[in-house]
Design an enzyme around this catalytic site. Structure first.
Site, short mmCIF file in Angstrom:
data_model
loop_
_atom_site.label_atom_id
_atom_site.label_comp_id
_atom_site.label_asym_id
_atom_site.label_seq_id
_atom_site.Cartn_x
_atom_site.Cartn_y
_atom_site.Cartn_z
N TYR A 191 38.47 36.20 45.66
CA TYR A 191 39.18 35.08 45.02
C TYR A 191 39.27 33.90 46.00
O TYR A 191 38.61 32.92 45.84
CB TYR A 191 40.57 35.51 44.54
CG TYR A 191 41.24 34.45 43.71
CD1 TYR A 191 40.90 34.28 42.37
CD2 TYR A 191 42.20 33.60 44.26
CE1 TYR A 191 41.49 33.29 41.61
CE2 TYR A 191 42.80 32.61 43.50
CZ TYR A 191 42.44 32.46 42.18
OH TYR A 191 43.03 31.48 41.41
N SER A 233 37.87 32.75 37.63
CA SER A 233 38.61 31.51 37.78
C SER A 233 38.19 30.84 39.10
O SER A 233 37.03 30.49 39.26
CB SER A 233 40.12 31.78 37.72
OG SER A 233 40.84 30.60 37.52
#
Length: 719
Positions: free
Chosen positions: A481, A561
């Site tokens: 991430y 994301s």
């Protein structure tokens, strides 16, 4: 302008190729044509082409036709993966066990979330007495037939007699709020609509505060929203009568504004933000009629919030001049930062505190592993809470009068269990353990530290079956991430369990940009230092290859994301690193991300293309959409997104997929899978999640050269 063609050629299995002395079938896919339009933007005198800008119009019939054509092409490919059905069956089988959440008390009832196994949404149950059978209180599975209307937040009035809960339709961030009498379960008022990015903060039993934006002009799924407002809804009145509390003037304009009420109903707390990091802080004394908002912080140089109060004495958590956070106290009559007094000082580990039973429970991340301490309100250390093992503890949040608390404990190979904590003695006992068809003892997790490009040591947890041969041939997912101060702590996942059952390795590095080592670690992966995140991820892949966990032919890179950006940047910078790339709901157009919905709020991490020529050139240098080059063989890529994603609009994924399909060299497929009636991820029905992971894992293993599942391959070799 080229005319859009929606002609699909039948997907056929026609080619075989030699790979490691075995015959492997390859599915050949012909992509639907995607038109290009001459669209130009100029940044600091430099012209940037944007040929797929038309795909940003989510209401266009042409975009809708493109989505249908891409999905038809993608599913034609996925349908030909020989073991996709087996993966779906195994995912469904392993997922089918009872799951419950930690209990919490509201009014006369004890409530808890429960899923019988394969229910699309968790159900809220309740009971009055400890030993009685629970009843279904609120079942989100009844909201829609296909499970695409999900429950968001649920907030009870102070005496537990009324519930305000939000719902999301099709995965959108836009919410509706319904108000229920908890005894009769009747909806007692009209539904509040057009609510977004909100908490529901009750004041006594009289009403609640919530946040939203004015409905944007144009598409509500992609149009920009940047002036958040706080309202107060008084029970018994209509939404149009709701009082605007903060955010209605140009001076009060912020992208995110959240409201809370202290547990004693004394203070309203307002936290305005211009970005996802940094907030101002105001309080209003609700015991004084017509009182004014008092500033505690009038700048956004820190993340600071009120965690507790005793009358006028406020307890604040802050990283102002304390990158790893600390707890301070101050009197509400003069609360600005020069009057703060340290209560629980900053340490070398990141602090994440909560309150329960009149104590602070401070979770510290020690190399992404939980350590929990208990303090009283004078800052005295009472004890360290002994945890069940090495992993991630969550919970420790309750009302002041509670005598017991609950927390969950998990790691990558241990399903989450719930423990009951005696607050006064500090003793824990197992409250609930799942009965799941997965033997954790067969797996191991090990933390390693590897060296990134600039010499920084980065931790990574690697989980797999015990006794695995490190021969470079293990299918491996490298998941990352690296942004927004978010920490990746060890947690069990059914999908990861299925992957590891097949002999797969799961590797999760704690990249810069995350919150594992505080604000300095976060800032080291933002703006003009964002490349550090990609370098950390690339170095993690190289570590796995050098140490024979896997090789490039058996490595997949995955993230969602901001993690989708990570995958997109990594595969365009190092197309040779991995065999498979899996960017999910990714931020992939870095020159235009801030023009959609609340995207401008991400500027703390990314910067924007308009702020300076230096920032523009830096963003352009790694923006995945702008760095796909013709003549390069990119990994086999499955881009995934949802048509109702209004957090990271699907246009990012559409444009990236179009660029890949037009420029990819070689036989690696570049597909986009677009889930309908789905958003950024929250509230996605279990049925859709199972289908999605069967496709992701099937695509990954097939493109690593497997014609049957790896466990069956090994059985075949043994035979």
């Amino acid at each position: 302008m080229k005319k859009l063609m929606i002609s699909l050629l039948t997907v056929i299995i026609i080619m075989s190729c030699k790979k490691e002395n075995e015959q492997k079938k390859t599915i050949i896919v012909n992509y639907p044509a995607t038109k290009t339009v001459d669209t130009l933007d100029t940044y600091f005198g430099i012209e940037i082409k944007d040929p797929y800008r038309w795909l940003e119009d989510d209401r266009s019939p042409e975009t809708e036709a493109w989505v249908k054509a891409q999905n038809k092409s993608t599913y034609s490919y996925l349908d030909n993966i020989p073991f996709r059905k087996e993966l779906k069956e195994r995912l469904s089988s392993l997922w089918n066990y009872e799951k419950i959440g930690a209990p919490f008390i509201e009014g006369d009832y004890t409530y808890f979330y429960k899923n019988d196994g394969l229910q699309n949404q968790y159900v809220i149950h309740r009971k009055k007495e400890h030993n009685e059978e629970s009843e279904v209180f609120l079942d989100p599975n009844t909201f829609s037939e296909d499970g695409t209307i999900s429950l968001g937040s649920a907030s009870f009035s102070k005496d537990g007699s009324i519930l305000a809960y939000s719902i999301s339709e099709g995965g959108s961030d836009w919410r509706k709020i319904l108000i229920m009498n908890t005894e009769t379960k009747d909806i007692i008022e009209d539904t509040l609509i057009d609510v977004k990015f909100t908490q529901i903060a009750w004041y006594k039993n009289e009403g609640f505060y919530y946040s939203s934006y004015d409905k944007p002009e144009g598409s509500e799924l992609s149009a920009k929203t940047d002036q958040h407002k706080v309202y107060y809804h008084k029970l018994g009145t209509s939404q149009k009568e709701d009082a605007l509390v903060y955010g209605g003037t140009p001076e009060e304009k912020h992208r995110y504004i959240y409201a809370n009420v202290t547990e004693d109903d004394r203070y309203l707390v307002i936290t305005p933000r211009v970005s996802t990091s940094g907030n101002k802080l105001y309080i209003k004394d609700l015991t004084i009629p017509n009182s004014k908002l008092i500033p505690i912080l009038d700048h956004t140089d820190s993340d600071t919030y009120i965690i507790e109060n005793e009358g006028r004495k406020l307890f604040l958590v802050t990283n102002l001049k304390a990158p790893n956070k600390k707890i301070v106290t101050v009197d509400a009559s003069n609360p600005t930062s020069e009057n703060w007094v340290d209560l629980i000082p900053e340490t070398k580990h990141v602090l994440n505190p909560s309150t329960s039973g009149g104590y602070f429970f401070t979770e510290y991340m020690v190399d992404a592993i939980s350590k929990v301490m208990q303090y009283d309100y004078n800052g005295k250390l009472i004890r360290e809470i002994k945890l069940p093992g090495v992993g991630n503890a969550n919970g420790f949040g309750g009302k002041k009068e509670e005598k017991v608390d609950y927390y969950s404990f998990t790691n990558y190979n241990t399903p989450s269990s719930i423990y009951k904590l005696n607050i006064e003695t500090g003793e824990s006992e197992l409250y609930w353990k799942p009965s799941i068809e997965f033997n954790s003892d067969d797996y191991e997790s090990n933390q390693v530290f590897y060296t990134s490009k600039d010499g920084t040591k980065v931790p990574m947890i690697i989980t797999h079956k015990k006794g695995m041969a490190l021969d470079g041939k293990n299918p491996t997912i490298l998941y990352g991430y690296g942004g927004f101060n978010i920490s990746l702590n060890p947690a069990f996942s059914i999908t990861n369990a299925v992957w590891m059952e097949q002999g797969g390795i799961l590797a999760v590095p704690n990249l810069r940009g995350g919150g594992e080592y505080g604000k300095a670690w976060h800032d080291a992966g933002t703006k003009l230092q964002k490349q550090n995140v990609f370098d950390d991820f690339i170095a993690a892949g190289e570590y796995l290859i050098e140490n024979k966990y896997t090789s490039s032919n058996y490595l997949a890179i995955r993230g969602g994301s901001n993690g989708g950006l990570l995958v997109g940047a990594t595969m365009t910078q190092r197309p040779d690193l991995a065999k498979v790339a899996l960017p999910a709901v990714g931020v992939l157009d870095m020159l235009r991300y801030h023009t959609f919905t609340a995207g401008a709020g991400w500027a703390y991490d990314y910067g924007t293309a308009e702020q300076s020529k230096t920032m523009f050139e830096y963003l352009k240098g790694y923006s995945p959409v702008h760095n796909v080059k013709a003549g390069v063989e990119y990994p086999a890529t499955l881009v995934t997104t949802g048509d109702h994603d209004d957090r990271v609009v699907p246009a990012h994924s559409f444009k990236f997929a179009a660029e890949l399909q037009s420029k990819q060299t070689g036989n690696n497929p570049t597909l986009v899978r677009i889930e309908t009636d789905a958003g950024h991820g929250a509230g996605t029905p279990i049925s859709k999640t199972i289908d999605q992971y069967a496709d992701i894992f099937g695509f990954t293993l097939f493109n690593m050269g497997f014609e049957v599942l790896p466990t069956k391959t090994k059985e075949k070799v043994k035979g």
